[in-house]
Design an enzyme around this catalytic site. Structure first.
Site, PDB file in Angstrom:
ATOM      1  N   GLU A 177       2.472  -7.457  -8.865  1.00 23.14           N
ATOM      2  CA  GLU A 177       1.737  -6.219  -8.175  1.00 23.14           C
ATOM      3  C   GLU A 177       0.453  -5.855  -8.865  1.00 23.14           C
ATOM      4  OE1 GLU A 177       2.597  -5.222  -5.268  1.00 23.14           O
ATOM      5  OE2 GLU A 177       4.739  -5.832  -5.081  1.00 23.14           O
ATOM      6  N   ARG A 181      -3.314  -6.069  -7.171  1.00 23.14           N
ATOM      7  CA  ARG A 181      -3.870  -4.840  -6.820  1.00 23.14           C
ATOM      8  C   ARG A 181      -4.930  -4.501  -7.625  1.00 23.14           C
ATOM      9  NH1 ARG A 181       0.772  -1.325  -4.157  1.00 23.14           N
ATOM     10  NH2 ARG A 181       2.420  -2.827  -3.607  1.00 23.14           N
ATOM     11  N   ASP A 306       6.372 -15.161   0.870  1.00 20.85           N
ATOM     12  CA  ASP A 306       5.245 -15.347   1.634  1.00 20.85           C
ATOM     13  C   ASP A 306       4.017 -15.647   1.231  1.00 20.85           C
ATOM     14  OD1 ASP A 306       5.360 -12.914   0.287  1.00 20.85           O
ATOM     15  OD2 ASP A 306       5.292 -11.505   1.931  1.00 20.85           O
ATOM     16  N   GLU A 467       0.196  -6.248   7.848  1.00 22.02           N
ATOM     17  CA  GLU A 467       0.354  -7.793   8.163  1.00 22.02           C
ATOM     18  C   GLU A 467      -0.162  -7.944   9.743  1.00 22.02           C
ATOM     19  OE1 GLU A 467       2.487  -6.945   4.515  1.00 22.02           O
ATOM     20  OE2 GLU A 467       2.953  -6.252   6.533  1.00 22.02           O
TER      21      GLU A 467
END
Length: 568
Positions: A177, A181, A306, A467
């Site tokens: 993460e 980010r 994903d 998305e």
């Protein structure tokens, strides 16, 4: 007799007395006439060739820049975009999205500046990511893209004073993460502004997280104790966490010249490429860190899997196809996904979806996650870059489904997932949220399900996810079909109506409920500013503004200049 000295006619042309009195033109002329005829011809041809090459290069840069080469053009030509006659409405819509970003930033600046997240209902803050000010860092390049330069400078002034070698006491930082980010956000803010201080901070973040790679195989641990300077031991890591840090560390290597970062991240790709799989190109989500084996967890293009598939294609694009590995891996995965995981609604033959498989690739789960709605955009990109036209057809069908997940709810917001039944009325119970493969016999479909093509499950929340609008932006830029702009605008209006608060925007608990005040969850993830609003803004921007031919967006929507086009 005159005593005036004279220069002898016998003096050579390069005599120092003559040389001092002649211009450079006359000296060149003398040397030219000393050449024999053949040498003059050769020299003249060379000069003409060089002149023609320079003129051609200038013309090409103006008419069709080399920065768009090699490979096929991904986006529609700007003249097609202009020909859609939407320039006026696009500007109004773009300005509306920009105002939404400004509203969210001002609320964050007033109530949570320097903290990880704003709580947009209670007007307070949290530091759920260790206190690095993640919303601020994640939002920097969005502010820059929207030309909110005062706000961008506010963020930079704070970011350059953050000590990323420290975190909240007792907190262990999620490796993946913070790479997508914080590391990515600082890298792209640097590439846009060329403020060297941001690159220095990006390297500090990259170094602080790098101990995650200190394992026996090189497959990273999922968490790092920043304060201790070491990773937190773990037996396993999920596919997305291990396989979605490659572009960020590759960009860090490119900008710093230190190849250690890229080499460590690439080692993970090589291990997973060589690992045994239950079906060619399909990867169970759980990786044993000590062995590199993948033998548990579902196979999914949704949560925890994903972005691994996304990064196969994007590493190919980012590197300009420098090696064939990423293309091969991506095509293997997409071909197998199309064979094993793509189904369609029994009530709407135009509604295609991607379900999940178990770890053996033998059992199917008819659950379509909002997170999976990035796939249409990925397929559309791959269809152009790799010349796979059938993928674009599937991308359009999946985009239709993703939009209908919004369009058919009372609020116009999309839930976390939807469920489908098969022709034998088998599917997942709408109240089951533990076992995605516990398929049961369902009651007769309601009128609502038959009209919608799907039914809703246990989790009906919308947490400001990006998305679907990501895919809408990419599909428009590749096809030029204005319907994707209209769908995006409809989603934006729903955001404005149902999620906007006095301070910013809030996640929504149940997209089927119009009891707005009780549905606001007092949460605004940083990806709303980093991704959702950015993709909406770019949807209504000219197609050559942060063009897909020049940039590759990481999984948090941070646009990296494609490596072989760095000089653009």
């Amino acid at each position: 007799m005159s005593l005036q000295p004279t220069l002898s006619s016998e003096l050579s042309d390069d005599h120092p007395l003559l040389n001092g009195q002649r211009t450079w033109r006359s000296r060149l002329k003398t040397k030219w006439y000393r050449l024999d005829r053949l040498s003059r011809v050769i020299f003249a041809l060379f000069a003409l060739t060089m002149g023609a090459a320079i003129v051609s290069r200038v013309l090409i840069e103006v008419l069709d820049p080399f920065d768009l080469w090699p490979g096929p053009r991904i986006t529609i030509p700007p003249k097609v975009d202009d020909g859609n006659n939407t320039a006026h409405s696009d500007k109004e819509r773009r300005d509306a999205v920009r105002s939404a970003m400004k509203h969210a930033w001002e609320g964050y600046h007033q109530y949570a500046f320097g903290h990880d997240e704003l709580k947009p209902v209670s007007n307070s803050s949290n530091d759920k990511w260790g206190g690095w000010g993640v919303t601020l860092i994640d939002a920097l390049d969005t502010l820059y893209i929207m030309e909110l330069h005062q706000e961008f400078n506010q963020g930079v002034t704070h970011a350059i004073n953050v000590d990323f070698s420290k975190a909240t006491k007792g907190y262990t930082t999620p490796f993946f993460e913070m790479v997508i980010r914080s590391l990515a956000g600082l890298l792209t803010a640097y590439e846009m502004s060329l403020d060297r201080r941001l690159l220095e901070k990006a390297q500090q973040v990259g170094d602080a997280l790098f101990p995650a790679f200190n394992t026996s195989t090189g497959i990273p641990y999922p968490r790092v104790d920043i304060n201790a300077g070491q990773a937190v031991s773990s037996g396993r890591v999920c596919l997305a966490e291990a396989g979605t840090v490659q572009i960020e560390y590759w960009k860090l290597s490119e900008l710093t010249g230190n190849q250690t970062y890229h080499e460590a991240a690439q080692r993970v790709v090589d291990i997973l490429d060589a690992a045994k799989k239950p079906y060619k190109g399909l990867y169970p989500i759980w990786i044993d860190i000590d062995s590199g084996e993948m033998n548990s967890g579902q196979i999914t293009f949704g949560g925890q899997g994903d972005s691994w598939y996304e990064y196969m294609l994007k590493q190919h694009i980012y590197s300009g196809g420098a090696t064939d590995q990423y293309r091969r891996m991506y095509e293997e995965s997409i071909d197998s996904m199309k064979q094993k995981m793509v189904k369609r609604s029994v009530f709407d033959p135009e509604m295609y979806y991607i379900g999940d498989l178990d770890s053996t690739a033998t059992r199917f789960s008819p659950k379509f996650q909002h997170l999976t709605c990035f796939v249409p955009g990925m397929l559309a990109l791959g269809s152009k870059v790799l010349d796979r036209p059938d993928d674009l057809d599937l991308a359009k069908k999946l985009t239709y489904t993703c939009f209908q997940m919004y369009n058919q709810t009372k609020t116009g917001l999309g839930p976390e997932y939807v469920l489908f039944r098969d022709s034998k009325n088998m599917g997942l119970s709408s109240t089951n949220h533990n076992d995605d493969f516990a398929v049961v016999s369902l009651d007769k479909a309601s009128d609502t399900e038959q009209a919608d093509g799907y039914y809703l499950g246990y989790d009906k929340s919308y947490i400001l996810r990006p998305e679907t609008v990501e895919s809408l932006m990419i599909l428009y830029r590749i096809t030029g079909d204005k319907i994707y702009k209209e769908w995006g605008w409809q989603i934006f209006l729903a955001l404005e109506k149902w999620t906007k608060t006095d301070a910013a925007y809030s996640a929504y608990r149940d997209v089927t409920s119009t009891k707005r005040n009780s549905m606001l969850m007092d949460s605004m993830e940083s990806f709303f500013l980093a991704e959702t609003l950015k993709y909406l803004y770019l949807l209504f921007s000219p197609v050559d503004y942060y063009s897909l031919d020049e940039y590759v967006f990481n999984t948090e929507a941070h646009p990296f200049k494609i490596m072989h086009r760095r000089g653009a």
